[in-house]
Design a protein around this motif. Structure first.
Motif, PDB file in Angstrom:
ATOM      1  N   THR A 196       0.850  -1.207   0.000  1.00  0.00           N
ATOM      2  CA  THR A 196       0.000   0.000   0.000  1.00  0.00           C
ATOM      3  C   THR A 196       0.881   1.250   0.000  1.00  0.00           C
ATOM      4  O   THR A 196       0.648   2.205  -0.745  1.00  0.00           O
ATOM      5  CB  THR A 196      -0.893   0.022   1.267  1.00  0.00           C
ATOM      6  OG1 THR A 196      -1.525  -1.232   1.368  1.00  0.00           O
ATOM      7  CG2 THR A 196      -1.914   1.124   1.234  1.00  0.00           C
ATOM      8  N   TYR A 197       1.916   1.201   0.838  1.00  0.00           N
ATOM      9  CA  TYR A 197       2.820   2.351   0.946  1.00  0.00           C
ATOM     10  C   TYR A 197       3.568   2.589  -0.383  1.00  0.00           C
ATOM     11  O   TYR A 197       3.654   3.715  -0.870  1.00  0.00           O
ATOM     12  CB  TYR A 197       3.814   2.104   2.098  1.00  0.00           C
ATOM     13  CG  TYR A 197       5.045   2.956   2.027  1.00  0.00           C
ATOM     14  CD1 TYR A 197       5.003   4.292   2.439  1.00  0.00           C
ATOM     15  CD2 TYR A 197       6.250   2.459   1.533  1.00  0.00           C
ATOM     16  CE1 TYR A 197       6.134   5.100   2.355  1.00  0.00           C
ATOM     17  CE2 TYR A 197       7.375   3.255   1.449  1.00  0.00           C
ATOM     18  CZ  TYR A 197       7.306   4.568   1.850  1.00  0.00           C
ATOM     19  OH  TYR A 197       8.416   5.359   1.755  1.00  0.00           O
ATOM     20  N   LEU A 254      11.598   9.413   3.743  1.00  0.00           N
ATOM     21  CA  LEU A 254      10.387   9.108   4.531  1.00  0.00           C
ATOM     22  C   LEU A 254      10.602   7.900   5.422  1.00  0.00           C
ATOM     23  O   LEU A 254      10.341   7.946   6.626  1.00  0.00           O
ATOM     24  CB  LEU A 254       9.216   8.827   3.591  1.00  0.00           C
ATOM     25  CG  LEU A 254       8.605  10.064   2.978  1.00  0.00           C
ATOM     26  CD1 LEU A 254       7.599   9.675   1.921  1.00  0.00           C
ATOM     27  CD2 LEU A 254       7.927  10.895   4.062  1.00  0.00           C
ATOM     28  N   VAL A 255      11.099   6.818   4.818  1.00  0.00           N
ATOM     29  CA  VAL A 255      11.283   5.590   5.600  1.00  0.00           C
ATOM     30  C   VAL A 255      12.324   5.833   6.688  1.00  0.00           C
ATOM     31  O   VAL A 255      12.096   5.538   7.863  1.00  0.00           O
ATOM     32  CB  VAL A 255      11.690   4.420   4.676  1.00  0.00           C
ATOM     33  CG1 VAL A 255      12.119   3.220   5.489  1.00  0.00           C
ATOM     34  CG2 VAL A 255      10.530   4.059   3.767  1.00  0.00           C
ATOM     35  N   ALA A 256      13.472   6.404   6.276  1.00  0.00           N
ATOM     36  CA  ALA A 256      14.558   6.587   7.239  1.00  0.00           C
ATOM     37  C   ALA A 256      14.169   7.576   8.331  1.00  0.00           C
ATOM     38  O   ALA A 256      14.641   7.482   9.462  1.00  0.00           O
ATOM     39  CB  ALA A 256      15.808   7.073   6.511  1.00  0.00           C
ATOM     40  N   ILE A 277      11.802   9.131  -6.784  1.00  0.00           N
ATOM     41  CA  ILE A 277      10.911   8.338  -5.919  1.00  0.00           C
ATOM     42  C   ILE A 277      11.751   7.648  -4.837  1.00  0.00           C
ATOM     43  O   ILE A 277      11.395   7.652  -3.658  1.00  0.00           O
ATOM     44  CB  ILE A 277      10.122   7.288  -6.739  1.00  0.00           C
ATOM     45  CG1 ILE A 277       9.210   8.005  -7.738  1.00  0.00           C
ATOM     46  CG2 ILE A 277       9.300   6.373  -5.834  1.00  0.00           C
ATOM     47  CD1 ILE A 277       8.493   7.095  -8.713  1.00  0.00           C
ATOM     48  N   LYS A 278      12.901   7.105  -5.249  1.00  0.00           N
ATOM     49  CA  LYS A 278      13.757   6.417  -4.272  1.00  0.00           C
ATOM     50  C   LYS A 278      14.262   7.386  -3.213  1.00  0.00           C
ATOM     51  O   LYS A 278      14.399   7.053  -2.045  1.00  0.00           O
ATOM     52  CB  LYS A 278      14.953   5.758  -4.970  1.00  0.00           C
ATOM     53  CG  LYS A 278      14.570   4.508  -5.733  1.00  0.00           C
ATOM     54  CD  LYS A 278      15.808   3.770  -6.203  1.00  0.00           C
ATOM     55  CE  LYS A 278      15.396   2.537  -6.995  1.00  0.00           C
ATOM     56  NZ  LYS A 278      16.483   1.638  -7.314  1.00  0.00           N
ATOM     57  N   THR A 279      14.584   8.620  -3.643  1.00  0.00           N
ATOM     58  CA  THR A 279      15.103   9.609  -2.696  1.00  0.00           C
ATOM     59  C   THR A 279      14.014  10.003  -1.701  1.00  0.00           C
ATOM     60  O   THR A 279      14.243  10.009  -0.481  1.00  0.00           O
ATOM     61  CB  THR A 279      15.619  10.857  -3.448  1.00  0.00           C
ATOM     62  OG1 THR A 279      16.597  10.431  -4.379  1.00  0.00           O
ATOM     63  CG2 THR A 279      16.218  11.885  -2.515  1.00  0.00           C
ATOM     64  N   LEU A 280      12.819  10.309  -2.216  1.00  0.00           N
ATOM     65  CA  LEU A 280      11.727  10.688  -1.313  1.00  0.00           C
ATOM     66  C   LEU A 280      11.434   9.553  -0.340  1.00  0.00           C
ATOM     67  O   LEU A 280      11.276   9.763   0.866  1.00  0.00           O
ATOM     68  CB  LEU A 280      10.455  10.995  -2.118  1.00  0.00           C
ATOM     69  CG  LEU A 280      10.414  12.347  -2.786  1.00  0.00           C
ATOM     70  CD1 LEU A 280       9.137  12.493  -3.611  1.00  0.00           C
ATOM     71  CD2 LEU A 280      10.461  13.459  -1.730  1.00  0.00           C
ATOM     72  N   SER A 281      11.404   8.358  -0.875  1.00  0.00           N
ATOM     73  CA  SER A 281      11.089   7.203  -0.049  1.00  0.00           C
ATOM     74  C   SER A 281      12.182   6.978   0.997  1.00  0.00           C
ATOM     75  O   SER A 281      11.886   6.669   2.161  1.00  0.00           O
ATOM     76  CB  SER A 281      10.929   5.981  -0.943  1.00  0.00           C
ATOM     77  OG  SER A 281      10.349   4.959  -0.217  1.00  0.00           O
ATOM     78  N   GLY A 315       4.651   5.850  -5.040  1.00  0.00           N
ATOM     79  CA  GLY A 315       4.899   5.920  -6.484  1.00  0.00           C
ATOM     80  C   GLY A 315       4.163   7.081  -7.131  1.00  0.00           C
ATOM     81  O   GLY A 315       4.579   7.574  -8.179  1.00  0.00           O
ATOM     82  N   THR A 316       3.096   7.547  -6.499  1.00  0.00           N
ATOM     83  CA  THR A 316       2.332   8.652  -7.088  1.00  0.00           C
ATOM     84  C   THR A 316       2.776  10.019  -6.541  1.00  0.00           C
ATOM     85  O   THR A 316       2.238  11.046  -6.944  1.00  0.00           O
ATOM     86  CB  THR A 316       0.820   8.492  -6.787  1.00  0.00           C
ATOM     87  OG1 THR A 316       0.644   8.617  -5.365  1.00  0.00           O
ATOM     88  CG2 THR A 316       0.293   7.150  -7.247  1.00  0.00           C
ATOM     89  N   MET A 317       3.719  10.028  -5.625  1.00  0.00           N
ATOM     90  CA  MET A 317       4.056  11.288  -4.934  1.00  0.00           C
ATOM     91  C   MET A 317       5.173  12.102  -5.596  1.00  0.00           C
ATOM     92  O   MET A 317       5.352  13.272  -5.263  1.00  0.00           O
ATOM     93  CB  MET A 317       4.448  11.002  -3.472  1.00  0.00           C
ATOM     94  CG  MET A 317       3.271  10.724  -2.583  1.00  0.00           C
ATOM     95  SD  MET A 317       2.118  12.115  -2.565  1.00  0.00           S
ATOM     96  CE  MET A 317       0.600  11.272  -2.898  1.00  0.00           C
ATOM     97  N   ALA A 318       5.964  11.471  -6.486  1.00  0.00           N
ATOM     98  CA  ALA A 318       7.026  12.245  -7.138  1.00  0.00           C
ATOM     99  C   ALA A 318       6.392  13.078  -8.252  1.00  0.00           C
ATOM    100  O   ALA A 318       6.635  12.893  -9.443  1.00  0.00           O
ATOM    101  CB  ALA A 318       8.109  11.315  -7.673  1.00  0.00           C
ATOM    102  N   ASP A 319       5.545  13.993  -7.848  1.00  0.00           N
ATOM    103  CA  ASP A 319       4.726  14.767  -8.783  1.00  0.00           C
ATOM    104  C   ASP A 319       4.538  16.146  -8.145  1.00  0.00           C
ATOM    105  O   ASP A 319       3.930  16.273  -7.079  1.00  0.00           O
ATOM    106  CB  ASP A 319       3.387  14.023  -8.942  1.00  0.00           C
ATOM    107  CG  ASP A 319       2.350  14.828  -9.710  1.00  0.00           C
ATOM    108  OD1 ASP A 319       2.588  16.019  -9.994  1.00  0.00           O
ATOM    109  OD2 ASP A 319       1.294  14.242 -10.006  1.00  0.00           O
ATOM    110  N   ARG A 320       5.095  17.136  -8.826  1.00  0.00           N
ATOM    111  CA  ARG A 320       5.138  18.486  -8.268  1.00  0.00           C
ATOM    112  C   ARG A 320       3.754  18.991  -7.828  1.00  0.00           C
ATOM    113  O   ARG A 320       3.635  19.668  -6.807  1.00  0.00           O
ATOM    114  CB  ARG A 320       5.724  19.418  -9.330  1.00  0.00           C
ATOM    115  CG  ARG A 320       6.305  20.677  -8.812  1.00  0.00           C
ATOM    116  CD  ARG A 320       6.868  21.466  -9.966  1.00  0.00           C
ATOM    117  NE  ARG A 320       8.215  21.056 -10.334  1.00  0.00           N
ATOM    118  CZ  ARG A 320       9.320  21.455  -9.710  1.00  0.00           C
ATOM    119  NH1 ARG A 320       9.236  22.243  -8.673  1.00  0.00           N
ATOM    120  NH2 ARG A 320      10.508  21.068 -10.118  1.00  0.00           N
TER     121      ARG A 320
END
Ligand code: HEM
Length: 395
Positions: A187-188, A232-234, A225-229, A193-198
């Protein structure tokens, strides 16, 4: 890779529910066996002594992160190319994307906003009187702090903490805990995946800084996406568990709470000692890309090596009486944030979140006590609490 070099072995699953429930006696046995111990069940070597773990964590030339810092190949394939799973010089470019925001000057701009939020949250808890330190503070506060900084919409944030918890578990073996939490992970991942969107991100946010890096060619969309994630995760489950452990300590130790009430400046050093004792991220992996010698022990090129930060932080050769909470210890050299090029970029933020939360508690709470037995979490990679039932009276 097998134990061809005949290091001492420990045939215990370090990620089993029994060890996760009470890891330190087992880790003391591993530490006593030698500087490098082979764990045949998952085919890796583990380092548990403070000096060795620290040196190995800084030694990126011999112990690479670029093949991933998790145990399994499947999970590492997802990580490779992220800030966590890269080596200099690529690592520096990925880390630079958000380094201004996380530097002291960048953080100073956010302190007031985070402090206001901490005071409001504590006021709400003091008004309620009884609440759960994990469900009502530790799992709420960092999620909204990071959610606001990254600039994420409020809708969907509920996927963040369960997603971060499941992601961290995935750094270890794919055991029952990971399987049970796969739905949260999926789910996460879908939502992220949809959040890397200005258009979804708040102007001026960290998320927007990442999208700027995509626009000027410093990052690909996938790397964004990997950077944002990664942030967030870290930034989530780590702080969630550190704050849960901090609240538990204060409620369990009236002497520490009284000392803090008498002198609010003790907050930061109490947090450092909680980080040393609890070490929310127990350890990650590296791969030896050449033969590595530690003391008299040799690790062969290609071997997987676990850097056990939780074990290192309880090494009696470094910290006398390591299992005791010592308010005067102020162990600023603990390894809970790692060390070297990959040392936690968010440590300033984590420390600030804890400091302002403690300020809010000192300002508003009188007695602060447990109303029941705290429940430990079962995550095999991130150590913390599932529940810390609390009562607070104004004062
Ligand atoms: C108490 C809270 C925290 C703990 C215990 C913690 C722990 C760690 C550890 C042990 C590492 C090293 C990983 C490695 O060497 O492979 C790390 C890296 C990292 N942390 Fe944290 N962290 C915390 C809070 C945060 C926060 C709040 C953020 C985000 C704002 C964050 C973002 C990161 C990132 C992006 C990395 C990767 C850095 C790199 O690879 O260069 N962390 N963290």
């Amino acid at each position: 890779m097998t134990n061809t070099l005949r290091q001492p072995e420990i045939d215990i699953d370090l990620f089993s529910a029994e060890v996760v429930a009470d890891p330190f006696p087992v880790l003391a046995r591993v530490r006593a066996l030698g500087p490098v111990v082979y764990a045949p069940r998952y085919d890796f070597y583990v380092l548990t002594r403070y000096q060795d773990v620290r040196a190995a964590t800084g030694n990126w030339r011999s112990l690479t992160s670029a093949q991933g810092v998790a145990l399994t190949e499947e999970f590492n394939q997802q990580l490779v190319g992220s800030v966590l799973a890269s080596d200099p010089p690529e690592h520096g470019a990925l880390r630079a994307v958000l380094s201004d925001k996380l530097a002291p000057r960048g953080l100073a701009r956010t302190r007031e906003q985070i402090s206001d939020y901490a005071h409001r949250l504590v006021a709400e808890m003091v008004a309620r009187g009884t609440f759960d330190g994990v469900a009502d503070i530790a799992r709420v506060y960092p999620v909204n702090v990071i959610g606001d900084l990254v600039g994420l919409p409020a809708e969907g944030r509920e996927t963040l903490q369960p997603g971060a918890d499941a992601t961290f578990a995935g750094f270890g073996p794919f055991n029952d805990y990971v399987m049970e939490h796969l739905p949260q992970l999926m789910t996460y991942t879908e939502w992220m995946g949809t959040m890397a969107d200005r258009s979804k991100l708040t102007p001026g946010s960290w998320g927007e800084a990442v999208m700027d890096a995509v626009d000027d060619g410093r990052l690909t969309q996938l790397a964004a996406i990997k950077t944002l994630s990664a942030y967030l995760v870290a930034g989530l489950d780590t702080t969630v568990n550190a704050i849960g452990a901090l609240l538990r300590l204060l409620a369990d130790r009236p002497d520490v709470w009284a000392a803090l009430k008498a002198d609010g400046r003790l907050g930061p050093q109490i947090f450092e000692e909680v980080l040393r004792l609890e070490t929310p991220v127990i350890g990650f992996f590296r791969v030896a890309n050449r033969e590595v010698t530690i003391g008299e022990s040799v690790i062969a090129a290609g071997a997987k090596v676990m850097l056990h930060w939780a074990a290192a932080n309880r090494d009696p050769a470094k910290y006398p009486d390591p299992d005791a909470f010592d308010i005067g210890r102020n162990p600023l050299d603990h390894l809970a944030f790692g060390y070297g090029p990959h040392a936690c970029t968010g440590q300033g933020l984590a420390r600030m979140e804890a400091a302002v939360l403690l300020e809010a508690l000192v300002a508003q709470a009188g007695a602060f006590e447990l109303t029941g037995e705290p429940v430990r979490g079962r995550n095999p990679v991130v150590r913390g609490y599932e529940s810390v039932p609390l009562r607070v009276v104004p004062g």
